[in-house]
Design an enzyme around this catalytic site. Structure first.
Site, PDB file in Angstrom:
ATOM      1  CD  GLN A   1      -2.842  -0.996   2.470  1.00 38.88           C
ATOM      2  OE1 GLN A   1      -2.528  -0.309   3.438  1.00 38.88           O
ATOM      3  NE2 GLN A   1      -3.946  -1.724   2.456  1.00 38.88           N
ATOM      4  CE  LYS A   2       3.971   2.416   4.574  1.00 42.49           C
ATOM      5  NZ  LYS A   2       3.516   1.172   5.155  1.00 42.49           N
ATOM      6  CB  VAL A   3       5.114   6.065  -2.159  1.00 40.37           C
ATOM      7  CG1 VAL A   3       5.277   6.912  -3.424  1.00 40.37           C
ATOM      8  CG2 VAL A   3       4.631   6.945  -1.003  1.00 40.37           C
TER       9      VAL A   3
END
Length: 342
Positions: free
Chosen positions: A149-151
């Site tokens: 879900q991170k950048v």
């Protein structure tokens, strides 16, 4: 492939060394271990953050000391940190929360004056910058998360430790792989110099991470564009504080977080979130339980950190990821405006 990804990550963040590991939490664990954090030590951590910023402190037998955050950036408050320093303080963990840059100039000054190293937790902040430089090179070490879900992601899980210190890099590299390394004077042979961990990143994950890293600039720009659209549509809504971008910084907007200002007749943030979810807008309270109020850290329950405690009941994370088009964002903004004004 892992080394190629590490080289790209280090170059992108403007540091000398990047050591790829299996998760962001593993990165924090290894950074602390590289600093020889252990039993009897204290590590200062913000109360308003994900538990992975603090739990590795306990893995090493040390004690997390929770600090308050600033009311505007929601990042670690340098004054709170300064008030908590003791002779047992071994490290300070500064989290760039939601993609907003922490005040690294002030935090580094506090750490330097006390002789305490600073770790940047930039799990949410690939793409964040300070003074024209990417975060990751302002502290003694920095920790990256590549969770799905991170950048950017390395395919589900992953992380990295960044540093300009070759000794730290060497130790982290050894610790991530069972503490094993070359034997001096015996070419081709390795042994365990110390007890380490199985925190390696796989070549397949590195390949995904490398491809994602090539798109980092575009993905951050998309997040910033979406954040600007939400701010444009939400500016002026009575009772709603929009996210700030401190002067001289670049906010990566991993999360777009607004504050609902309590007032008579205005629904509380939790009620607004429930209303929005009932209308199909996936909105949640942002960190509704400060770390020092959670059962895992029961010994800290009596600590008073008023800003973190207040924010836990007032912050909402709105949908803003790069896959949203203007129409989606406008719908989110319209529904938020309607719910806050109800």
């Amino acid at each position: 492939m892992v080394e190629e990804f590490e080289s790209a990550l280090a170059a992108g963040q403007g540091v000398e060394h990047a050591v790829a590991v299996s998760s962001g939490t593993a990165a924090v664990h290894l950074a602390l271990h590289a600093l020889d954090v252990g039993p009897g030590d204290e590590v200062i951590v913000p109360a308003h953050t994900f538990i992975g910023s603090a739990s590795p402190v306990t893995y090493l037998g040390a004690r997390p000391v929770f600090a308050d955050v600033t009311p505007d950036t929601h990042c670690l408050d340098p004054d709170s940190v300064k008030s908590l320093l003791t002779g047992r303080t071994k490290a300070i963990v500064a989290v760039h929360i939601n993609g907003c840059a922490a005040d690294m100039k002030a935090l580094s000054a506090v750490g330097a004056a006390a002789g305490v190293p600073v770790i940047e937790d930039m799990a949410q902040a690939l793409g964040t910058g300070i003074g024209g430089r990417p975060v990751g090179g302002f502290g003694d070490l920095a920790c990256v998360s590549l969770f799905e879900q991170k950048v950017i992601t390395s395919g589900g899980e992953g992380g990295a430790v960044l540093t300009n210190n070759p000794a730290y890099a060497e130790r982290v590299r050894r610790l991530r792989s069972h503490g094993e390394g070359p034997i001096e004077g015996r070419p081709g042979l390795i042994w365990a110099h110390e007890v380490g961990y199985n925190y390696r990143l796989t070549s397949v994950q590195a390949a995904v991470g490398l491809a994602q890293h090539a798109r980092l600039g575009a993905m951050v720009e998309a997040r910033r564009r979406n954040a600007a659209r939400l701010s444009e549509r939400l500016v002026g809504v009575d009772g709603l504080e929009l996210p700030v971008e401190p002067e001289g910084t670049v906010h990566a907007f991993w999360k777009y977080v607004v504050r609902v200002v309590p007032a008579a007749g205005r629904p509380p943030a939790a009620e607004i979130a429930a209303t929005l979810r009932s209308r199909g807008v996936p909105v949640l309270l942002r960190y509704p339980f400060p770390l020092h109020k959670q059962p895992a850290f029961a010994e800290h329950q009596g600590v008073s950190l008023p800003v973190a405690e207040r924010l836990s009941q007032e912050l909402l994370a709105l949908p803003s990821h790069p896959g949203l088009a203007k129409g989606h964002l406008d719908h989110v903004a319209d529904e938020v405006r309607r719910a806050v004004s109800a």
